[in-house]
Every structure is written in structure tokens, then in C-alpha cells.
Design a protein around this motif. Structure first.
Motif, mmCIF file in Angstrom:
data_model
loop_
_atom_site.group_PDB
_atom_site.id
_atom_site.type_symbol
_atom_site.label_atom_id
_atom_site.label_comp_id
_atom_site.label_asym_id
_atom_site.label_seq_id
_atom_site.Cartn_x
_atom_site.Cartn_y
_atom_site.Cartn_z
ATOM 1 N N CYS A 71 0.826 -1.249 0.094
ATOM 2 C CA CYS A 71 -0.075 0.033 0.069
ATOM 3 C C CYS A 71 1.033 1.115 -0.119
ATOM 4 N N ASP A 72 0.451 2.360 -0.198
ATOM 5 C CA ASP A 72 0.993 3.586 -0.377
ATOM 6 C C ASP A 72 0.020 4.842 0.026
ATOM 7 N N LEU A 73 0.596 5.719 0.686
ATOM 8 C CA LEU A 73 -0.111 7.046 0.941
ATOM 9 C C LEU A 73 0.916 8.048 0.440
ATOM 10 N N GLN A 74 0.428 9.199 -0.296
ATOM 11 C CA GLN A 74 1.351 10.159 -0.865
ATOM 12 C C GLN A 74 0.635 11.458 -1.004
ATOM 13 N N TYR A 75 1.464 12.511 -0.729
ATOM 14 C CA TYR A 75 1.038 13.834 -0.849
ATOM 15 C C TYR A 75 1.856 14.466 -2.144
ATOM 16 N N ILE A 76 1.273 14.758 -3.311
ATOM 17 C CA ILE A 76 1.939 15.424 -4.298
ATOM 18 C C ILE A 76 1.422 16.780 -4.788
ATOM 19 N N VAL A 116 0.934 30.936 -27.027
ATOM 20 C CA VAL A 116 0.188 30.293 -26.130
ATOM 21 C C VAL A 116 -1.404 30.094 -26.789
ATOM 22 N N GLY A 117 -2.046 28.984 -26.580
ATOM 23 C CA GLY A 117 -3.345 28.499 -27.018
ATOM 24 C C GLY A 117 -3.609 28.862 -28.531
ATOM 25 N N GLY A 118 -2.191 28.503 -29.344
ATOM 26 C CA GLY A 118 -2.384 28.543 -30.645
ATOM 27 C C GLY A 118 -2.678 29.966 -31.441
ATOM 28 N N LYS A 119 -2.468 30.938 -30.548
ATOM 29 C CA LYS A 119 -2.844 32.455 -30.994
ATOM 30 C C LYS A 119 -1.550 33.131 -30.825
ATOM 31 N N THR A 120 -1.440 34.245 -30.473
ATOM 32 C CA THR A 120 -0.213 35.099 -30.192
ATOM 33 C C THR A 120 -0.064 35.223 -28.719
ATOM 34 N N GLY A 121 1.414 35.386 -28.528
ATOM 35 C CA GLY A 121 1.966 35.849 -27.409
ATOM 36 C C GLY A 121 2.648 34.684 -26.610
ATOM 37 N N ASP A 122 3.603 35.019 -25.801
ATOM 38 C CA ASP A 122 4.279 33.783 -25.028
ATOM 39 C C ASP A 122 3.809 33.856 -23.536
ATOM 40 N N ALA A 123 4.357 32.987 -22.824
ATOM 41 C CA ALA A 123 4.144 32.867 -21.364
ATOM 42 C C ALA A 123 5.570 31.951 -20.687
ATOM 43 N N THR A 124 5.809 32.747 -19.342
ATOM 44 C CA THR A 124 6.859 32.006 -18.781
ATOM 45 C C THR A 124 6.451 31.668 -17.485
ATOM 46 N N VAL A 125 6.717 30.232 -17.166
ATOM 47 C CA VAL A 125 6.139 29.605 -15.803
ATOM 48 C C VAL A 125 7.341 29.144 -14.986
ATOM 49 N N VAL A 126 7.405 29.380 -13.904
ATOM 50 C CA VAL A 126 8.409 28.761 -12.848
ATOM 51 C C VAL A 126 7.558 28.300 -11.674
ATOM 52 N N GLY A 127 8.069 27.385 -11.362
ATOM 53 C CA GLY A 127 7.834 26.686 -9.960
ATOM 54 C C GLY A 127 8.499 25.462 -9.524
ATOM 55 N N PHE A 128 7.819 24.585 -8.670
ATOM 56 C CA PHE A 128 8.422 23.434 -8.483
ATOM 57 C C PHE A 128 7.216 22.198 -8.127
ATOM 58 N N ARG A 129 7.609 20.894 -8.200
ATOM 59 C CA ARG A 129 6.734 19.873 -7.546
ATOM 60 C C ARG A 129 7.397 19.350 -6.260
ATOM 61 N N SER A 130 6.678 19.096 -5.362
ATOM 62 C CA SER A 130 7.002 18.410 -4.113
ATOM 63 C C SER A 130 5.965 16.995 -3.864
ATOM 64 N N LYS A 131 6.863 16.213 -3.340
ATOM 65 C CA LYS A 131 6.064 14.990 -3.045
ATOM 66 C C LYS A 131 6.447 14.365 -1.569
ATOM 67 N N VAL A 132 5.470 13.875 -0.962
ATOM 68 C CA VAL A 132 5.956 13.253 0.279
ATOM 69 C C VAL A 132 5.356 11.772 0.413
ATOM 70 N N GLU A 133 5.807 10.811 0.740
ATOM 71 C CA GLU A 133 5.455 9.558 1.129
ATOM 72 C C GLU A 133 5.549 9.415 2.660
ATOM 73 N N PHE A 134 4.261 8.966 2.872
ATOM 74 C CA PHE A 134 3.716 8.914 4.278
ATOM 75 C C PHE A 134 3.953 7.363 4.968
#
Length: 439
Positions: free
Chosen positions: A71-76, A421-439
């Protein structure tokens, strides 16, 4: 129309059962060898070990595992910030808590080759892709706020796993068009499955639908598999709890053939793990889906019958520091197509490059680069100017680094840039992170 009392009772039942599932998962240990040929949530597991924040609970986890219960329990969670685009800056967090139970009924009850799988989750948060009006979602997890049972099945394996039959409730996108190297990426078409598989309503998790599948391995490095499932067009509305199977929509089919150089086809799972990356192994897939239902035409006002999508995918180890090592470079690519007169998002191309264990540290780590091209076709039936202008393709580049400092914690910082973006005009920049904890 159901009464409020009935709806309230259904919600209470869902909460109780999913809570029991998640609580039970807290005292068990995840394992891979009896994983039921992967399943919902497998792409969320990027770890080489399954240590837990709460430890072994004085041996109870191991005791259950030895009895065939894993079994597994996780938060992501994905934490993504729109730092530059036509939209105002916005931080979006998408959160998921998933509990999974796999039971080897051969070990537990003497039913040789029989396995049971069940998983439930809670998820919710902000959907940055919808805010940006992007075709490819920045997060491969975001879909709908829900608390539900996802999928469950019984699986019987015959002839030393050369024949596998599965029956229950599960999603087509968990197994057909799924990205084998998904654990190393965050942008949707590489983090889970190719992003336009829903053009003909191939089911996805968590609102899985009733399904049956047969998988055959006639030769050591070759497999054939096929699945039939309910192509429910509004699965969240028809089955909000996940507990009552709904046979809605057309009986849709998905089929795939695969070649697995460097490893046995019996060992291949829908999504990779660190262990499966060893040596010069590869996975080459060709498949398709077919829905016999009615579809809106993109070129006329008359509905058309049936829709289909075909795809090709390849994942290959390019270089290793040692022949049986997992350290080195992997490449992955996919392309798909469906008829432009039935599918506006009718083609997609993805590519990814990954360096396993790039940094000379004790933590498991990968450096990954991704590219996604989402094509959009409009053939003249558009009724407003915004749709008519949306004719071009969207392109996405992603760079991320995955760190696993312990067996129960994962951190994955990411930078994404969207062109057109969206197949139209204009760009976008995204930054961030993923986190995960196995309980």
C-alpha cells in the motif's frame, strides 16, 4: 432528481470509504513487483526507494508486504507561477493526496496469479493552464477538484504472465498513449499521457470508467494488448463518487503493440522507475483508439460518425556510464494524429531528453528537457473571430531538475516557456516546483 438527503448520504459514504482506504495505506509499504502492471498514480512515483516519513511502524509495513498486501499514501503538489504573459501574474497550487492498495491474492489466499488493485484520492487547487488559455497544461496533474474512488480491478495472470486479463474500473490514458518517462516531467503531455487523447473521449484518471483488457506476450520482447471501456463524455457528473460503475457513452476500444529491446515484455510497466532504466533498454509503441459515437464536425453543421486517433511512441536509453547502470542519458518522443474534420486539436508531438544521476551526490537526481507541439485545426465552421484566429500551433519548452534527498521526499524545480499560447499570439513563462511526500 435525487433529494439533498440522498446526495448528502452519498458524500458521507464517499468520505468514510476513502478515509478508510487512505488510513489503511498509512500502515503499508509500497512495492513494485506486484503493482498490477502499473495503474493510476504510477506516473506520480519518481523514486528509487520507498521509505516513509512515518517509518516501518514497528515492522507492520513489512509484515503486511510479506503477506502480499502492499500500500501507499502520498501527497504530491505542483506550485507554479505565471511570471510573464499577457495575463496578470498568478501563483497556482495543485494538490493531490492518493491512497493505493495492491494485493497479491496468490500470496495472501493461494489464488495463484490473481491480483487486486484499488486507489482513491483527494485533489484540488488552481489550474494555471486554464488561466493562461494554454493548450498544453503546465501541470500534468490538474483536472477537477474532487474526492473520490479512482480505479479498481481484478487481474489474472496466466502462463508465467504471458497472458493477462483485467476487469474493473480503470482509465485508458493510464495505459494507452501514456508517457513511459512521465516521472521526469511536469508539463501535461509528458507528465502523464499525450495531451489530446481526449478528442475522442479516451478515459483518464481520476474519473475512470468500467473497462476490460487483455494483454498477450507471444515473444520475449513483444506484446499486444487491447482494451474496451465506456467512453463517458461527462464522467465526473455521472459518477461523482467513483463507487457506482456507469456504463455511459459508446463502447470505445484502445489497442497497442510494443517492442521492448533490452528487457522482457513481462517486466514493462506503463510508467518507468529508476530500476527499469538500467542498461540499454527501450520501449517502442504503436497504437490507436476508436470511438464509434457521434461527433461534431469542424467543417460542417452535420454530425459525423466515429472518431479515431493513432499514435507512435519511443523511449530509449542512449548512453550509460556502465552497461547495467541507470546513470546516463535517455530520450523519448511521441507523435499522434486524428482526423481534422472531427478533432480540432488533431495532432501533437512531444520529445524529451533526460540525464539520470547527473550530479555526483548521494541523492537520486535527474535533469530533464522537454518539448511539446500542439497543433490546432479549424476548417471553416468557426462562428466567432476568436476561434477563427486560433489556427497555429502552440510550442512549449521545459527544463526541470528532480531531487530525492530521502526515500520519502521529492523536490522538482521547473521552468517552462510557452510560445504562441493557445495557438494564438503571445508567450508565457512559468516557474515553480513539484513536491512529494511518502507517508
Amino acid at each position: 432528481m435525487k433529494t439533498n438527503q440522498v446526495k448528502s448520504a452519498e458524500r458521507r459514504s464517499t468520505l468514510i470509504v476513502v478515509f478508510v482506504l487512505l488510513s489503511f495505506s498509512c500502515v503499508c509499504r509500497s512495492q513494485t513487483q506486484n503493482d498490477g502492471l502499473s495503474g493510476a498514480g504510477a506516473h506520480e512515483d519518481a523514486g528509487s526507494s520507498h521509505e516513509h516519513l512515518f517509518g516501518d511502524w514497528r515492522g507492520k509495513r513489512t509484515e503486511l508486504e510479506n503477506k502480499g498486501v502492499s500500500c501507499d499514501l502520498q501527497y504530491i503538489a505542483d506550485h507554479l507561477w505565471n511570471v510573464r504573459s499577457a495575463q496578470k501574474t498568478r501563483l497556482a497550487d495543485w494538490n493531490r493526496v492518493r491512497g493505493t492498495v495492491n494485493i497479491d491474492l496468490g500470496t495472501l489466499a493461494g489464488a495463484r496469479g490473481l491480483y487486486f488493485h484499488i486507489t482513491g484520492l483527494w485533489q484540488g487547487g488552481g489550474i494555471l493552464g486554464a488561466y493562461l488559455d494554454a493548450i498544453a497544461s503546465p501541470s500534468g496533474m490538474s483536472s477537477a477538484n474532487t474526492f473520490r474512488l479512482d480505479s479498481y480491478w481484478l487481474e489474472q495472470r496466466f502462463l508465467h504472465e504471458s497472458l493477462v486479463v483485467r476487469l474493473g474500473q480503470f482509465a485508458g490514458q493510464d495505459f494507452y498513449g501514456a508517457q513511459h518517462d512521465a516521472t521526469s516531467f511536469i508539463v501535461e503531455p509528458l507528465d502523464y499521457a499525450m495531451g489530446n487523447l481526449s478528442v475522442n473521449y479516451e478515459s483518464f484518471d481520476p474519473p475512470s470508467t468500467p473497462a476490460a483488457e487483455v494483454r498477450v506476450i507471444p515473444r520475449e520482447h513483444f506484446y499486444v494488448k487491447s482494451m474496451v471501456f465506456a467512453a463517458d463524455r461527462v464522467p465526473y457528473a455521472h459518477n461523482p463518487t467513483g463507487f457506482v460503475p456507469q456504463f455511459r457513452g459508446a463502447a470505445m476500444t484502445a489497442s497497442e503493440i510494443g517492442w521492448t529491446p533490452g528487457q522482457s515484455a513481462r517486466d514493462v510497466r506503463a510508467f518507468d522507475t529508476v530500476q527499469s532504466r538500467t542498461g540499454y533498454s527501450g520501449l517502442y509503441q504503436f497504437g490507436g483508439t476508436y470511438n464509434p459515437g457521434k461527433f461534431t464536425s469542424t467543417s460542417s453543421s452535420t454530425p459525423v460518425s466515429a472518431n479515431y486517433l493513432i499514435y507512435g511512441m519511443a523511449s530509449q536509453a542512449l548512453w550509460r556510464t556502465a552497461e547495467r547502470s541507470s546513470t546516463g542519458v535517455d530520450i523519448t518522443a511521441s507523435v499522434n494524429w486524428s482526423p481534422a474534420d472531427r478533432s480540432r486539436r488533431n495532432q501533437e508531438t512531444t520529445a524529451g531528453l533526460r540525464y539520470n544521476e547527473l550530479l555526483p551526490i548521494h541523492w537520486h537526481n535527474t535533469l530533464s528537457l522537454a518539448y511539446v507541439r500542439s497543433g490546432v485545426k479549424y476548417l471553416g465552421n468557426a462562428s466567432n473571430i476568436a476561434i477563427i484566429q486560433r489556427r497555429d500551433a502552440e510550442h512549449v519548452l521545459e527544463l526541470n531538475v528532480l531531487f530525492k534527498p530521502t526515500g520519502w521526499l521529492l523536490l522538482q524545480p521547473v521552468v517552462q516557456h510557452f510560445f504562441n499560447v493557445g495557438g494564438k499570439t503571445g508567450d508565457a513563462t512559468v516557474v515553480g516546483f513539484r513536491s512529494k511526500v511518502e507517508f
